[in-house]
Design a protein around this motif. Structure first.
Motif, PDB file in Angstrom:
ATOM      1  N   PRO A  37       0.825  -1.215   0.000  1.00 33.64           N
ATOM      2  CA  PRO A  37       0.000   0.000   0.000  1.00 33.64           C
ATOM      3  C   PRO A  37       0.855   1.260   0.000  1.00 33.64           C
ATOM      4  O   PRO A  37       1.980   1.261   0.484  1.00 33.64           O
ATOM      5  N   ARG A  38       0.292   2.301  -0.577  1.00 37.33           N
ATOM      6  CA  ARG A  38       0.915   3.624  -0.491  1.00 37.33           C
ATOM      7  C   ARG A  38       0.384   4.272   0.785  1.00 37.33           C
ATOM      8  O   ARG A  38      -0.822   4.265   1.014  1.00 37.33           O
ATOM      9  N   THR A  39       1.284   4.816   1.593  1.00 36.80           N
ATOM     10  CA  THR A  39       0.867   5.362   2.885  1.00 36.80           C
ATOM     11  C   THR A  39       1.323   6.800   3.059  1.00 36.80           C
ATOM     12  O   THR A  39       2.297   7.243   2.453  1.00 36.80           O
ATOM     13  N   ASN A  40       0.595   7.508   3.905  1.00 36.09           N
ATOM     14  CA  ASN A  40       0.985   8.819   4.403  1.00 36.09           C
ATOM     15  C   ASN A  40       0.743   8.828   5.901  1.00 36.09           C
ATOM     16  O   ASN A  40      -0.375   8.554   6.343  1.00 36.09           O
ATOM     17  N   HIS A  41       1.801   9.100   6.643  1.00 31.50           N
ATOM     18  CA  HIS A  41       1.731   9.185   8.101  1.00 31.50           C
ATOM     19  C   HIS A  41       1.683  10.647   8.517  1.00 31.50           C
ATOM     20  O   HIS A  41       2.489  11.445   8.047  1.00 31.50           O
ATOM     21  N   TYR A  42       0.758  10.969   9.396  1.00 30.49           N
ATOM     22  CA  TYR A  42       0.647  12.310   9.955  1.00 30.49           C
ATOM     23  C   TYR A  42       0.862  12.217  11.458  1.00 30.49           C
ATOM     24  O   TYR A  42       0.277  11.361  12.115  1.00 30.49           O
ATOM     25  N   ILE A  43       1.693  13.086  11.986  1.00 29.11           N
ATOM     26  CA  ILE A  43       2.047  13.072  13.402  1.00 29.11           C
ATOM     27  C   ILE A  43       1.632  14.398  14.018  1.00 29.11           C
ATOM     28  O   ILE A  43       1.856  15.458  13.426  1.00 29.11           O
ATOM     29  N   SER A  44       1.051  14.321  15.211  1.00 26.80           N
ATOM     30  CA  SER A  44       0.653  15.546  15.907  1.00 26.80           C
ATOM     31  C   SER A  44       0.703  15.323  17.413  1.00 26.80           C
ATOM     32  O   SER A  44       0.823  14.190  17.874  1.00 26.80           O
ATOM     33  N   GLY A  45       0.575  16.404  18.142  1.00 27.90           N
ATOM     34  CA  GLY A  45       0.482  16.321  19.597  1.00 27.90           C
ATOM     35  C   GLY A  45       1.708  15.709  20.256  1.00 27.90           C
ATOM     36  O   GLY A  45       1.572  14.966  21.225  1.00 27.90           O
ATOM     37  N   ILE A  46       2.881  16.026  19.754  1.00 28.49           N
ATOM     38  CA  ILE A  46       4.114  15.467  20.332  1.00 28.49           C
ATOM     39  C   ILE A  46       4.312  16.037  21.729  1.00 28.49           C
ATOM     40  O   ILE A  46       4.286  17.244  21.920  1.00 28.49           O
ATOM     41  N   GLU A  47       4.478  15.152  22.700  1.00 27.62           N
ATOM     42  CA  GLU A  47       4.730  15.556  24.084  1.00 27.62           C
ATOM     43  C   GLU A  47       5.986  14.867  24.597  1.00 27.62           C
ATOM     44  O   GLU A  47       6.138  13.652  24.423  1.00 27.62           O
ATOM     45  N   VAL A  48       6.853  15.624  25.227  1.00 20.91           N
ATOM     46  CA  VAL A  48       7.978  15.028  25.935  1.00 20.91           C
ATOM     47  C   VAL A  48       7.464  14.718  27.338  1.00 20.91           C
ATOM     48  O   VAL A  48       7.136  15.623  28.104  1.00 20.91           O
ATOM     49  N   LEU A  49       7.361  13.439  27.672  1.00 21.69           N
ATOM     50  CA  LEU A  49       6.830  13.031  28.972  1.00 21.69           C
ATOM     51  C   LEU A  49       7.888  13.088  30.056  1.00 21.69           C
ATOM     52  O   LEU A  49       7.579  13.398  31.211  1.00 21.69           O
ATOM     53  N   ALA A  50       9.138  12.763  29.699  1.00 22.90           N
ATOM     54  CA  ALA A  50      10.214  12.766  30.689  1.00 22.90           C
ATOM     55  C   ALA A  50      11.560  12.776  29.983  1.00 22.90           C
ATOM     56  O   ALA A  50      11.695  12.291  28.861  1.00 22.90           O
ATOM     57  N   ARG A  51      12.532  13.357  30.668  1.00 20.56           N
ATOM     58  CA  ARG A  51      13.931  13.309  30.242  1.00 20.56           C
ATOM     59  C   ARG A  51      14.723  12.807  31.440  1.00 20.56           C
ATOM     60  O   ARG A  51      14.574  13.303  32.545  1.00 20.56           O
ATOM     61  N   ASP A  52      15.554  11.824  31.182  1.00 15.31           N
ATOM     62  CA  ASP A  52      16.410  11.288  32.231  1.00 15.31           C
ATOM     63  C   ASP A  52      17.780  11.048  31.618  1.00 15.31           C
ATOM     64  O   ASP A  52      17.999  10.027  30.962  1.00 15.31           O
ATOM     65  N   GLY A  53      18.678  12.003  31.786  1.00 14.93           N
ATOM     66  CA  GLY A  53      19.994  11.905  31.153  1.00 14.93           C
ATOM     67  C   GLY A  53      19.838  11.902  29.643  1.00 14.93           C
ATOM     68  O   GLY A  53      19.277  12.827  29.060  1.00 14.93           O
ATOM     69  N   SER A  54      20.292  10.842  29.008  1.00 16.55           N
ATOM     70  CA  SER A  54      20.226  10.742  27.549  1.00 16.55           C
ATOM     71  C   SER A  54      18.960  10.045  27.060  1.00 16.55           C
ATOM     72  O   SER A  54      18.809   9.774  25.877  1.00 16.55           O
ATOM     73  N   GLU A  55      18.024   9.769  27.970  1.00 16.61           N
ATOM     74  CA  GLU A  55      16.790   9.084  27.605  1.00 16.61           C
ATOM     75  C   GLU A  55      15.624  10.075  27.577  1.00 16.61           C
ATOM     76  O   GLU A  55      15.445  10.870  28.488  1.00 16.61           O
ATOM     77  N   ILE A  56      14.850  10.001  26.511  1.00 15.55           N
ATOM     78  CA  ILE A  56      13.668  10.848  26.354  1.00 15.55           C
ATOM     79  C   ILE A  56      12.464   9.941  26.145  1.00 15.55           C
ATOM     80  O   ILE A  56      12.487   9.052  25.290  1.00 15.55           O
ATOM     81  N   ARG A  57      11.409  10.168  26.933  1.00 14.94           N
ATOM     82  CA  ARG A  57      10.148   9.437  26.745  1.00 14.94           C
ATOM     83  C   ARG A  57       9.142  10.377  26.095  1.00 14.94           C
ATOM     84  O   ARG A  57       8.943  11.496  26.547  1.00 14.94           O
ATOM     85  N   LEU A  58       8.516   9.894  25.018  1.00 18.45           N
ATOM     86  CA  LEU A  58       7.596  10.695  24.210  1.00 18.45           C
ATOM     87  C   LEU A  58       6.229  10.050  24.089  1.00 18.45           C
ATOM     88  O   LEU A  58       6.096   8.828  24.186  1.00 18.45           O
ATOM     89  N   ARG A  59       5.263  10.897  23.802  1.00 15.26           N
ATOM     90  CA  ARG A  59       3.921  10.465  23.433  1.00 15.26           C
ATOM     91  C   ARG A  59       3.512  11.344  22.253  1.00 15.26           C
ATOM     92  O   ARG A  59       3.766  12.541  22.247  1.00 15.26           O
TER      93      ARG A  59
END
Length: 174
Positions: free
Chosen positions: A98-120
């Motif tokens: 299939p041909r696809t198009n991905h759309y991303i929105s509402g990016i939230e950084v939930l936490a940062r711990d040193g070099s680790e980033i948790r996202l939603r």
């Protein structure tokens, strides 16, 4: 965008615009069917999990003991899926792809711990095949390790919100 474009000094903090560019580059690799580039976004130990909704409209919590829509315990499982897509060695492979198009929105950084980033973030994917357009949408949770020369996804959980689907869902749909 190739993963080489995402390389940066290991001591640089990843800002919101870099996070956004990283997520868009991963989605673009799927849309462009650049499988090797897409695999380059994942750490070798990254689990990739899409839990299922149970009969009580609650997400399953244990991929080892409960139903999942998709589960790969590490990158090797993701690589195997890509191999099957590339070589047509799977009954679930969609031909033509299939041909696809991905759309991303509402990016939230939930936490940062040193070099680790948790996202939603939220996503919406349109998929076209056999003169029919399907759509899938949901929320993803990523953990990204930024300690190396390029960021890598170390954990991926995808919540499919419209799970009443009429065909097999695959990695490029989400």
């Amino acid at each position: 965008m190739s993963t080489a474009t995402l390389e940066r000094p290991a001591d640089t903090t990843m800002g919101f615009k870099e996070i956004q560019a990283f997520l868009h580059a991963e989605a673009r690799a799927l849309d462009d069917r650049e499988w090797d580039t897409w695999l380059g976004f994942y750490h070798k130990d990254c689990p990739f999990w899409m839990p299922a909704w149970d009969d009580f409209d609650t997400l399953t919590e244990d991929p080892a003991n409960e139903m999942s829509l998709m589960y790969y315990p590490n990158k090797q499982g993701i690589e195997d899926r890509v191999f099957r897509i590339k070589t047509d060695r799977s009954s679930a492979t969609s031909l033509p792809e299939p041909r696809t198009n991905h759309y991303i929105s509402g990016i939230e950084v939930l936490a940062r711990d040193g070099s680790e980033i948790r996202l939603r973030f939220n996503w919406h994917t349109l998929s076209y095949r056999y003169a029919k357009t399907d759509q899938h949408w949901g929320t993803s949770f990523y953990t990204i390790d930024t300690s190396g020369p390029r960021p890598l996804i170390t954990d991926k959980k995808v919540i499919l919100k419209n799970d009443h689907i009429h065909h097999v869902i695959d990695i490029y749909h989400i």
